[in-house]
Scaffold this motif. Structure first.
Motif, short mmCIF file in Angstrom:
data_model
loop_
_atom_site.label_atom_id
_atom_site.label_comp_id
_atom_site.label_asym_id
_atom_site.label_seq_id
_atom_site.Cartn_x
_atom_site.Cartn_y
_atom_site.Cartn_z
N ARG A 37 -20.10 14.89 40.65
CA ARG A 37 -20.32 16.15 41.38
C ARG A 37 -19.64 17.34 40.72
NH1 ARG A 37 -20.05 17.41 47.88
NH2 ARG A 37 -21.32 19.30 47.72
N HIS A 38 -18.44 17.14 40.21
CA HIS A 38 -17.63 18.29 39.82
C HIS A 38 -17.39 18.43 38.32
CE1 HIS A 38 -16.83 19.14 44.03
NE2 HIS A 38 -16.50 17.88 44.22
N GLY A 39 -17.82 17.45 37.53
CA GLY A 39 -17.63 17.55 36.08
C GLY A 39 -16.29 17.00 35.64
N ASN A 40 -16.10 16.99 34.31
CA ASN A 40 -14.83 16.57 33.73
C ASN A 40 -13.82 17.69 33.86
OD1 ASN A 40 -15.28 13.86 32.28
ND2 ASN A 40 -17.06 15.04 31.65
N THR A 41 -12.61 17.42 33.37
CA THR A 41 -11.56 18.45 33.44
C THR A 41 -12.03 19.75 32.80
OG1 THR A 41 -9.97 16.64 33.24
CG2 THR A 41 -9.10 18.86 33.08
N ARG A 42 -12.78 19.65 31.70
CA ARG A 42 -13.19 20.90 31.03
C ARG A 42 -14.08 21.76 31.93
NH1 ARG A 42 -14.30 20.81 26.18
NH2 ARG A 42 -14.10 18.67 25.50
N ASP A 43 -14.76 21.14 32.86
CA ASP A 43 -15.62 21.91 33.77
C ASP A 43 -14.83 22.55 34.90
OD1 ASP A 43 -18.13 21.14 32.48
OD2 ASP A 43 -17.61 19.13 33.16
N LEU A 44 -13.57 22.18 35.02
CA LEU A 44 -12.74 22.68 36.12
C LEU A 44 -11.74 23.72 35.64
CD1 LEU A 44 -12.03 19.21 37.75
CD2 LEU A 44 -13.75 20.90 38.44
N CYS A 45 -11.87 24.15 34.39
CA CYS A 45 -10.88 25.05 33.80
C CYS A 45 -11.53 26.38 33.42
CB CYS A 45 -10.27 24.39 32.57
SG CYS A 45 -9.12 25.45 31.69
N LEU A 46 -10.98 27.47 33.94
CA LEU A 46 -11.49 28.81 33.61
C LEU A 46 -10.67 29.47 32.51
CD1 LEU A 46 -12.18 30.17 37.21
CD2 LEU A 46 -13.88 29.47 35.52
N GLY A 47 -9.38 29.14 32.44
CA GLY A 47 -8.54 29.84 31.48
C GLY A 47 -7.46 28.94 30.94
N LEU A 48 -6.91 29.35 29.79
CA LEU A 48 -5.97 28.48 29.08
C LEU A 48 -4.98 29.36 28.31
CD1 LEU A 48 -6.41 25.38 29.05
CD2 LEU A 48 -7.45 25.63 26.80
N GLU A 49 -3.74 28.90 28.26
CA GLU A 49 -2.77 29.49 27.33
C GLU A 49 -2.41 28.40 26.34
OE1 GLU A 49 0.97 32.13 28.39
OE2 GLU A 49 1.52 30.01 28.40
#
Lengths: 474, 474
Positions: free
Chosen positions: B151-163
């Motif tokens: 339903r929600h995707g892998n971790t990469r699909d749950l991330c909008l931003g990164l440092e």
């Protein structure tokens, strides 16, 4: 053998065009980027694309990949350069209705994918105005958005696999149909949205989704834009995340529509400051099958939700489409943006993205700040509000390039202050190269340059676009 | 000043550990990767991470980033090397319930994000067994999967931003909260899943989702695995895409569960060859609010759908959870995999992904092909069927490393023939480096090496993992 002869030896002489034969490729959809290319070469398959890039690499010849020419930022502008047109790679190789995938070549027009999917009761959920001429290769290269990103994501979210020809002609096979694949660096997502800087996309595996059996579509008037996000969140919960579109039209947009579009009629008896178009897509028979009295359950559900919101004062007025005709009228208002501002000259157009809760701040701050130095400036705003994506057009008070530049910088300032992006879905191309230099994190720019240099050491792929040069020469 | 003194000057002497103080970091969860690191350094913030990497870069010191040590492929194995632990970067900086985002540092344990989101009626939909000790930095670095990817995707699909701190200590700020951002190469998705090869993730912006108000959970017995995909597609349509999990357990898995787990009871009166656990999550009050007779609508909906499927012969038997206790029992069976094969020694474990319609082919082909040369081999399979992701364990007929290698190659052969991937969600780390060399598209490997060399020219970041060296030594 001349260079053109060598191109012809790869693709056949009929597929190397010069002079008047390149008319179709000499101006793009916007009309802002014109100029005759040196030649247009039209390979038939991946092997020919590979041979062409190998030749270009050996000879240090810049190459501009192009598919439907519907980009909005000049990404395929190639005056005097070699254009590599993907339009003959136009096969839909396979539709797998059970696995819900389509395997297509880069030159397939998006509307053809829609038609092929529809034969199986499926959709390819990438919808935007140019879908009748835009090709999937370009949509992938620019990570195109559109009206259904809220539910289905951008193009990059709809792609499982990719075939890419690199700058030197090597073919990278990432044609996976897999929903999970953790095997090293995610090169697919790196190439998608790279606007042809890292390689030429020749084929892709796309996700298909079930076709909604019914839509519930409504126009709402809300008292304040700031409250709209809570409405969206509530509708998402009520529908289990089935909100397909949540589009914002402020008063001046509706006024512009009524003035500019023949036959346009006011959506509500009263004029409202903030109008939202919402659409729910229902795939379940229980939501879509008409009841004995003709009611469509998903429509009734939306009506009930809106009635409760009106009761609570969160919605001032609402109009739920009772037919496909009414639904199309609502969408026609939303899609009239280009008609409304087509006479605005000059204009400063922006495609910006804001954090969802900062859209109202952007709208509150921008025009007053511009009017501080240009009191006659006019603004038109329309937004994919559910994505935080605003299409924003300013008509300056006078035709002065320096004033337009200043307005552009003001918009960028506000976007940056609010944590937004100066490019939501249109990409960088040529148009926003200077903005990239000014606004993008400098370390991110350095990393982009390093990757570009590693994969295209001679800089032959779509040069002078997307990634500003380090020396300030752009 | 010794190298350790220089580390201490950056982080403080209490945060540079050696000898017995590194016990916690000297073996990982699997127990397969042990060995004392040279030192463990525990920076407090991004600036300290940057200073440490700058020092490591200047001195050419290999660095192994580590967070929760719950990886399954030895990605954080660092015997005799410098470990950079992110565990002190453990602040949840912000939860924005309206914008549905969480801003967190790399060392925050995933279960803490779950708790913080739950206070706002939201979820961070990344669920797997190790969530009580795994940290978000590691989950992002490995693009972790789990039970709700469907339903929600892998971790990469749950991330909008990164440092991200790069190899030489530069800090790349990609901390966007935006749902659309087409501004050049997508560096966020390149760093996610890179297993520390390109930089060290120090913070992230995560998506939150509405918390389901009710679940409908069932075990089904189906006549043939091949028919399961049609069932899933139908349930997705019936629920508007609300299927959260679709997990497969074949007969030998259920038998193993009954033998190995004390108190386990057979799910059905009859033994069945193919059992599926399905779960629907309902966020809408109309689906989740109990009716006057106590029925929960989403549960009734699933019961009706399954009854129709039984009528049609597509389902042989079905058991719908009538309480949270029953739901937990169903999940306990699914989550018992590690218990079932914990005594299997030696074992050849694979985490493979197949196109959705080739899962049955993989299961039909693999064991017979192994038994052609190892007639006593035993197999255990359990699958995230909705994702095409199979966790597959073979116990060879005898303890012989050459035989284990042959079995591994057979599994890889079948996966490759069917268009699958040898790593679905566990990543490459050390364990699958040889497989990467054998099976990954060679051009893709060349591109990975070029990017690695461009961003980490001294090769100090997590060396000897993920990307096999070009010369065959890696």
């Amino acid at each position: 053998m001349t260079f053109l002869d060598r191109l012809a030896a790869i693709c056949g002489p009929d597929h190397v065009l010069t002079g008047a034969d390149t008319d179709r490729w000499s101006r793009d959809w916007t009309g802002m980027y014109s100029g005759r290319p040196l030649a247009v070469v039209r390979p038939a398959d991946t092997a020919q694309v590979a041979a062409l890039l190998s030749l270009a690499h050996d000879t240090g010849t810049p190459v501009v990949p192009v598919s439907g020419l519907t980009g909005l930022t000049g990404g395929a502008h190639a005056p005097g350069q070699l254009m590599l047109s993907l339009d003959r790679l136009n096969r839909i190789r396979r539709i797998d209705p059970a696995g819900r995938i389509a395997v297509v070549e880069a030159g397939v027009v998006i509307a053809r994918i829609h038609e092929a999917a529809a034969e199986h009761g499926l959709i390819f959920p990438l919808f935007f105005g140019a879908r009748g001429s835009a090709m999937i290769g370009g949509a992938l290269s620019t990570n195109a958005g559109g009206s259904n990103v809220l539910r289905h994501g951008n193009t990059r979210d709809l792609c499982l696999g990719l075939e890419v020809v690199l700058a030197d002609g090597r073919v990278m096979d990432l044609m996976s149909e897999l929903h999970k694949d953790n095997s090293g660096l995610n090169l697919r997502q790196l190439v998608i949205g790279a606007e042809g800087q890292l390689g030429v996309i020749t084929a892709a595996v796309l996700k298909l989704k079930p076709m909604p059996r019914a839509y519930a579509t409504a126009l709402l008037a809300v008292p304040a834009l700031r409250d709209a996000l809570a409405l969206l969140n509530r509708l998402q919960e009520e529908t289990g995340g089935a909100v397909e579109a949540f589009e914002y039209m402020p008063r001046n947009y509706v006024d512009g529509y009524l003035q500019e579009v023949p036959g346009a009629r006011p959506p509500f008896a009263d004029a409202h400051d903030h109008v939202i178009l919402v659409e729910i897509g229902a795939t379940a028979p229980r939501d879509a099958t008409p009841l004995p009295d003709g009611t469509i359950p998903v429509v009734a559900q939306l009506e009930q939700a809106l009635a409760a919101m009106m009761e609570a004062g969160a919605v001032l007025d609402a109009l739920v489409a009772q037919s496909e005709t009414q639904r199309r009228q609502m969408w026609a208002m939303r899609e009239a943006a280009a008609d409304i501002h087509r006479h605005w000259l000059p204009q400063v157009e922006s495609d910006v993205c804001l954090p969802l809760d900062r859209v109202a701040d952007f709208i509150d701050l921008t025009l007053p700040r511009i009017r501080a130095y240009d009191p006659d400036a006019t603004e038109l705003t329309v937004a994919h509000l559910g994505d935080g994506n605003i299409h924003h057009v300013v008509m300056p008070g006078r035709d002065d390039p320096a004033l337009s530049d200043r307005i552009r910088e003001t918009v960028e300032d506000v976007v940056q202050e609010l944590g937004g992006s100066f490019s939501a879905e249109h990409g960088i191309g040529k148009e926003k190269l200077a903005t990239m230099r000014r606004r993008k994190d400098p370390v991110a720019l350095e990393v982009m340059r390093a990757i570009k240099a590693a994969l295209d050491p001679k800089g032959i792929l779509n040069p002078g676009k997307v990634i500003p040069a380090a020396d300030g020469q752009g």
